[in-house]
Design a protein around this motif. Structure first.
Motif, PDB file in Angstrom:
ATOM      1  N   ARG A   1       2.243  -2.290 -14.554  1.00 18.84           N
ATOM      2  CA  ARG A   1       3.392  -1.496 -15.006  1.00 18.84           C
ATOM      3  C   ARG A   1       4.473  -1.278 -13.948  1.00 18.84           C
ATOM      4  O   ARG A   1       5.583  -0.883 -14.305  1.00 18.84           O
ATOM      5  CB  ARG A   1       2.956  -0.144 -15.587  1.00 18.84           C
ATOM      6  CG  ARG A   1       1.983  -0.252 -16.736  1.00 18.84           C
ATOM      7  CD  ARG A   1       1.922   1.010 -17.562  1.00 18.84           C
ATOM      8  NE  ARG A   1       3.151   1.252 -18.296  1.00 18.84           N
ATOM      9  CZ  ARG A   1       3.460   0.698 -19.466  1.00 18.84           C
ATOM     10  NH1 ARG A   1       2.643  -0.174 -20.023  1.00 18.84           N
ATOM     11  NH2 ARG A   1       4.586   0.984 -20.068  1.00 18.84           N
TER      12      ARG A   1
ATOM     13  N   LEU B   1       6.989  -3.947 -14.618  1.00 20.35           N
ATOM     14  CA  LEU B   1       7.512  -3.692 -15.960  1.00 20.35           C
ATOM     15  C   LEU B   1       8.545  -2.576 -15.947  1.00 20.35           C
ATOM     16  O   LEU B   1       9.636  -2.696 -16.518  1.00 20.35           O
ATOM     17  CB  LEU B   1       6.362  -3.332 -16.896  1.00 20.35           C
ATOM     18  CG  LEU B   1       6.730  -2.780 -18.277  1.00 20.35           C
ATOM     19  CD1 LEU B   1       7.484  -3.811 -19.090  1.00 20.35           C
ATOM     20  CD2 LEU B   1       5.488  -2.306 -19.020  1.00 20.35           C
TER      21      LEU B   1
ATOM     22  N   ARG C   1      12.556  -3.168 -16.819  1.00 18.85           N
ATOM     23  CA  ARG C   1      13.153  -2.526 -17.987  1.00 18.85           C
ATOM     24  C   ARG C   1      14.330  -1.642 -17.584  1.00 18.85           C
ATOM     25  O   ARG C   1      15.375  -1.634 -18.237  1.00 18.85           O
ATOM     26  CB  ARG C   1      12.089  -1.705 -18.729  1.00 18.85           C
ATOM     27  CG  ARG C   1      12.591  -1.055 -20.007  1.00 18.85           C
ATOM     28  CD  ARG C   1      11.432  -0.649 -20.897  1.00 18.85           C
ATOM     29  NE  ARG C   1      10.407   0.081 -20.158  1.00 18.85           N
ATOM     30  CZ  ARG C   1       9.127   0.140 -20.550  1.00 18.85           C
ATOM     31  NH1 ARG C   1       8.720  -0.510 -21.627  1.00 18.85           N
ATOM     32  NH2 ARG C   1       8.260   0.832 -19.854  1.00 18.85           N
TER      33      ARG C   1
ATOM     34  N   ASN D   1       0.924  -9.520 -22.318  1.00 19.49           N
ATOM     35  CA  ASN D   1       1.018  -8.101 -22.704  1.00 19.49           C
ATOM     36  C   ASN D   1       2.258  -7.445 -22.112  1.00 19.49           C
ATOM     37  O   ASN D   1       2.973  -6.693 -22.790  1.00 19.49           O
ATOM     38  CB  ASN D   1      -0.233  -7.354 -22.250  1.00 19.49           C
ATOM     39  CG  ASN D   1      -1.476  -7.776 -23.011  1.00 19.49           C
ATOM     40  OD1 ASN D   1      -1.371  -8.305 -24.119  1.00 19.49           O
ATOM     41  ND2 ASN D   1      -2.640  -7.567 -22.430  1.00 19.49           N
ATOM     42  N   THR D   2       2.533  -7.727 -20.830  1.00 19.34           N
ATOM     43  CA  THR D   2       3.715  -7.154 -20.178  1.00 19.34           C
ATOM     44  C   THR D   2       4.998  -7.725 -20.781  1.00 19.34           C
ATOM     45  O   THR D   2       5.950  -6.988 -21.047  1.00 19.34           O
ATOM     46  CB  THR D   2       3.676  -7.441 -18.664  1.00 19.34           C
ATOM     47  OG1 THR D   2       2.437  -6.988 -18.131  1.00 19.34           O
ATOM     48  CG2 THR D   2       4.815  -6.725 -17.951  1.00 19.34           C
TER      49      THR D   2
ATOM     50  N   GLU E   1       6.278  -6.117 -23.973  1.00 22.92           N
ATOM     51  CA  GLU E   1       6.992  -4.848 -23.877  1.00 22.92           C
ATOM     52  C   GLU E   1       8.443  -5.024 -23.450  1.00 22.92           C
ATOM     53  O   GLU E   1       9.226  -4.066 -23.473  1.00 22.92           O
ATOM     54  CB  GLU E   1       6.265  -3.914 -22.903  1.00 22.92           C
ATOM     55  CG  GLU E   1       4.877  -3.505 -23.385  1.00 22.92           C
ATOM     56  CD  GLU E   1       4.341  -2.310 -22.627  1.00 22.92           C
ATOM     57  OE1 GLU E   1       5.086  -1.320 -22.468  1.00 22.92           O
ATOM     58  OE2 GLU E   1       3.178  -2.362 -22.189  1.00 22.92           O
TER      59      GLU E   1
ATOM     60  N   ASP F   1       9.406   5.174 -15.400  1.00 21.25           N
ATOM     61  CA  ASP F   1       8.992   5.798 -16.651  1.00 21.25           C
ATOM     62  C   ASP F   1       9.170   7.307 -16.606  1.00 21.25           C
ATOM     63  O   ASP F   1       9.379   7.952 -17.642  1.00 21.25           O
ATOM     64  CB  ASP F   1       7.524   5.462 -16.955  1.00 21.25           C
ATOM     65  CG  ASP F   1       7.329   4.006 -17.369  1.00 21.25           C
ATOM     66  OD1 ASP F   1       8.341   3.333 -17.682  1.00 21.25           O
ATOM     67  OD2 ASP F   1       6.174   3.531 -17.369  1.00 21.25           O
TER      68      ASP F   1
END
Length: 468
Positions: free
Chosen positions: A21, A24, A28, A50-51, A54, A156
């Protein structure tokens, strides 16, 4: 608030998307900010699916399975994933061409609206300490966020941060290296310990230790450093730090800090002498977790949290997944997931958390140029270890090293070799009797058989779940 760097239409290469993450989150954020993002990673599209899923809503260019020289030239910025070595030839090319290099954390710290930083580093225990601090402050209804090396991207939590928010960061030695150029200076730093680790990446132990010590290098007398009085590498720090040091210890009385006195946990500072907990009050087992509690308590007292909040927070803390985590009891047999124990010292601490009950240990993996002598000596002394199940894989050289050393101690009759996690769990279960604890505590990294230690832990959980 710090001024947000102008990112719109900037050509930015993210080197290393990764699986946990960090890549990621920053990718983003950059895409949301209007940057022209190119992601390059040695992993394939299938490995990163999977990454990548997203990020499918964003206009991002991908170069996967390789790196290209042209992606590090004539760019406005490179974002270096912590797993990427600083001497990477591609980063050297970027430096030679005057391209600035940031990490997700250094970029975050340049724009973070709060200066109230608490940073937790060290070889072992930092995730437990970080999560315990967060748990206590959150239970006390304080404005706090936590992120970093715990699998939560700093980007995040960025929208939740105000000028008065406490920002709690778990930071690895690799991440600290990426903050040298901004002279990272947390107001409160926690250095849990420094033990041999990552010696496949560093020249030697001293080189690794220097990286861990970056957590307090730029602090001054108005900042706090919390560190371990019982650890050989950290107890000498007073000579080289200008920080206000608070110690923690399970063996000695800390004149300033927290310590264990028989079964009582004590905090001492100036005229304050407070018993804030007893060993049996905590849910997390082991003397190493008492150290973690003492370290976290220092932060709470420095920040003037009420005693009742500190005590109740410790008593209600359930522990951290993947770290000596009890996941199931089946027919009187207990299963513990300690997949994050990737060093011999961590496994020794785990073994010593169990008293006289029978123990079956699942271990092995890829070596980090570590020494397994002390671990094997501990296993020999610990008479209640019934079986040692070694994971087998072509890349798992640590398994071979442990096997050879255990044979020297005439423990070969206890050793069972298993090629898969499922077979290891099934074998352990068949060998166990009621009252036995089965412990996954590998003493090595997982690469080769698994994507990372969390993938290994998930495989263990699934195999235990599937037992009849």
């Amino acid at each position: 608030m710090n001024k947000l760097p102008q990112l719109k239409n900037k050509k930015i290469t993210v080197m290393g998307l990764g699986l946990n993450r960090g890549g990621l989150g920053v990718t983003r954020f950059l895409a949301q900010s209007g940057a022209r993002v190119l992601v390059t990673d040695l992993k394939t599209e299938n490995e990163l699916q999977n990454t990548l899923g997203e990020l499918r809503d964003w206009d991002i260019q991908y170069i996967l399975g390789k790196h290209r020289i042209e992606d590090f030239i004539e760019r406005d910025m490179i974002i270096q994933n912590p797993a990427v070595p600083h001497n990477s030839k591609y980063l050297q090319i970027a430096r030679a061409n005057g391209v600035p290099i940031e990490t997700d954390l250094s970029l975050f710290l340049k724009i973070c609206p709060s200066k109230k930083l608490i940073a937790v580093g060290g070889t072992k225990g930092k995730s437990t300490v970080t999560n315990l601090i967060y748990h206590i402050f959150h239970q006390a209804q304080k404005d706090i966020v936590h992120a970093g090396n715990i699998g939560i991207s700093v980007f995040d939590v960025l929208p939740d941060i105000k000028s008065e928010t406490l920002v709690l960061l778990e930071i690895s030695s690799w991440q600290l290296e990426g903050l040298r150029h901004i002279q990272f200076k947390p107001h409160i730093a926690v250095l849990t310990n420094i033990l041999p680790d990552h010696l496949d990446r560093y020249n030697d132990f001293n080189d690794y230790a220097r990286s861990e010590k970056l957590i307090y290098k730029y602090q001054n007398q108005s900042d706090y450093l919390i560190t371990n009085l019982d650890n050989a590498a950290t107890k000498k720090i007073k000579r080289e730090s200008s920080s206000d040091i608070f110690w923690f210890s399970t063996k000695k009385i800390a004149s300033q800090g927290s310590y264990l006195d028989q079964d009582k946990l004590i905090f001492q500072w100036k005229n304050k002498h407070v018993e804030f907990c007893k060993i049996d009050d905590a849910q997390i087992p082991g003397l190493h977790n008492v150290e973690n509690i003492l370290a976290a308590a220092n932060v709470c007292f420095i920040c003037s949290l009420p005693l009742v909040c500190i005590s109740n927070g410790i008593k209600s803390f359930p522990g951290v997944p993947n770290r000596l985590e009890k996941i199931r009891t089946l027919n009187g047999i207990h299963f513990y997931n300690d997949t994050c124990a990737t060093t011999p010292d961590a496994v020794i601490a785990a073994i010593q958390s169990f008293s006289d009950e029978a123990l079956i240990l699942i271990l092995g993996g890829k070596d980090k140029k570590l020494n397994y002598d002390s671990l094997c000596q501990t296993i020999k002394r610990k008479k209640n270890i019934a079986y040692l199940i070694l994971m087998q894989h072509p890349a798992y050289n640590a398994s071979d090293m442990i096997f050879k050393k255990l044979k020297k101690f005439n423990l070969q009759e206890k050793i069972i070799i298993c090629p898969t996690m499922s077979e290891a769990v099934q074998t352990a279960y068949l060998k166990a009797v009621p009252g036995t604890s089965i412990l996954l505590s590998p003493a090595a990294t997982s690469f080769g058989m698994f994507r990372n230690e969390f993938d290994r832990g998930s495989s263990f959980l699934q195999a235990v779940k599937e037992l009849p």
